[in-house]
Motif scaffolding. Sequence first.
Motif, PDB file in Angstrom:
ATOM      1  N   TRP A 183       4.395  11.677   4.423  1.00 41.97           N
ATOM      2  CA  TRP A 183       3.253  11.803   3.525  1.00 41.97           C
ATOM      3  C   TRP A 183       3.705  11.798   2.069  1.00 41.97           C
ATOM      4  N   GLN A 184       4.843  12.389   1.807  1.00 43.37           N
ATOM      5  CA  GLN A 184       5.376  12.405   0.437  1.00 43.37           C
ATOM      6  C   GLN A 184       5.760  10.993   0.000  1.00 43.37           C
ATOM      7  N   ILE A 185       6.404  10.244   0.882  1.00 44.71           N
ATOM      8  CA  ILE A 185       6.781   8.863   0.564  1.00 44.71           C
ATOM      9  C   ILE A 185       5.531   8.033   0.272  1.00 44.71           C
ATOM     10  N   ILE A 186       4.543   8.113   1.162  1.00 42.54           N
ATOM     11  CA  ILE A 186       3.309   7.339   0.983  1.00 42.54           C
ATOM     12  C   ILE A 186       2.629   7.710  -0.329  1.00 42.54           C
ATOM     13  N   GLY A 187       2.524   8.997  -0.611  1.00 41.67           N
ATOM     14  CA  GLY A 187       1.857   9.449  -1.825  1.00 41.67           C
ATOM     15  C   GLY A 187       2.559   8.986  -3.094  1.00 41.67           C
ATOM     16  N   LEU A 188       3.880   9.057  -3.103  1.00 45.26           N
ATOM     17  CA  LEU A 188       4.625   8.641  -4.297  1.00 45.26           C
ATOM     18  C   LEU A 188       4.550   7.131  -4.520  1.00 45.26           C
ATOM     19  N   VAL A 189       4.696   6.365  -3.456  1.00 48.32           N
ATOM     20  CA  VAL A 189       4.612   4.901  -3.592  1.00 48.32           C
ATOM     21  C   VAL A 189       3.200   4.505  -4.025  1.00 48.32           C
ATOM     22  N   TRP A 190       2.209   5.122  -3.413  1.00 50.55           N
ATOM     23  CA  TRP A 190       0.819   4.807  -3.729  1.00 50.55           C
ATOM     24  C   TRP A 190       0.488   5.165  -5.178  1.00 50.55           C
ATOM     25  N   ALA A 191       0.891   6.345  -5.620  1.00 51.82           N
ATOM     26  CA  ALA A 191       0.644   6.760  -7.002  1.00 51.82           C
ATOM     27  C   ALA A 191       1.363   5.843  -7.991  1.00 51.82           C
ATOM     28  N   ALA A 192       2.591   5.460  -7.664  1.00 50.70           N
ATOM     29  CA  ALA A 192       3.343   4.543  -8.529  1.00 50.70           C
ATOM     30  C   ALA A 192       2.618   3.206  -8.644  1.00 50.70           C
ATOM     31  N   HIS A 193       2.105   2.718  -7.531  1.00 50.79           N
ATOM     32  CA  HIS A 193       1.385   1.442  -7.545  1.00 50.79           C
ATOM     33  C   HIS A 193       0.151   1.514  -8.442  1.00 50.79           C
ATOM     34  N   ILE A 194      -0.614   2.584  -8.305  1.00 52.78           N
ATOM     35  CA  ILE A 194      -1.819   2.723  -9.126  1.00 52.78           C
ATOM     36  C   ILE A 194      -1.449   2.834 -10.603  1.00 52.78           C
ATOM     37  N   GLY A 195      -0.440   3.633 -10.924  1.00 52.72           N
ATOM     38  CA  GLY A 195      -0.003   3.752 -12.312  1.00 52.72           C
ATOM     39  C   GLY A 195       0.449   2.420 -12.885  1.00 52.72           C
TER      40      GLY A 195
END
Length: 115
Positions: free
Chosen positions: A74-86
């Motif tokens: 969940w941490q990996i998914i959240g960080l990658v997803w947040a990075a993509h949006i940013g």
Amino acid sequence: MSPCLAVLTLALYFYHSVGFNWATFFIFFLVPDLSLLGYIFGNKVGATTYNSAHSYIGPVIVFALFVHSANELWQIIGLVWAAHIGFDRALGYGLKYGKGFCNTHLGTIGTKRDR
């Protein structure tokens, strides 16, 4: 620094500091853009699918799942997803309006900007 770049920078920093695999990051970085396939079914469906994958609500929910379960996936998914949006927001790709892909909450993007 803009808030978008701050989100991208922080997501990259935390991803690196935890020591996750960068190949995994790059493989999944563009996964949220699969939401663009919604535009096959029209502008309103496309805007809805795109906005669902490009709203910070998704990563926040995923981070909550991580806190609750301590599962690093969940941490990996959240960080990658947040990075993509940013990253997308820093490039000017905002949340979409139902009028078409080029109409975003950050303004008009693409070639239609000049019209």
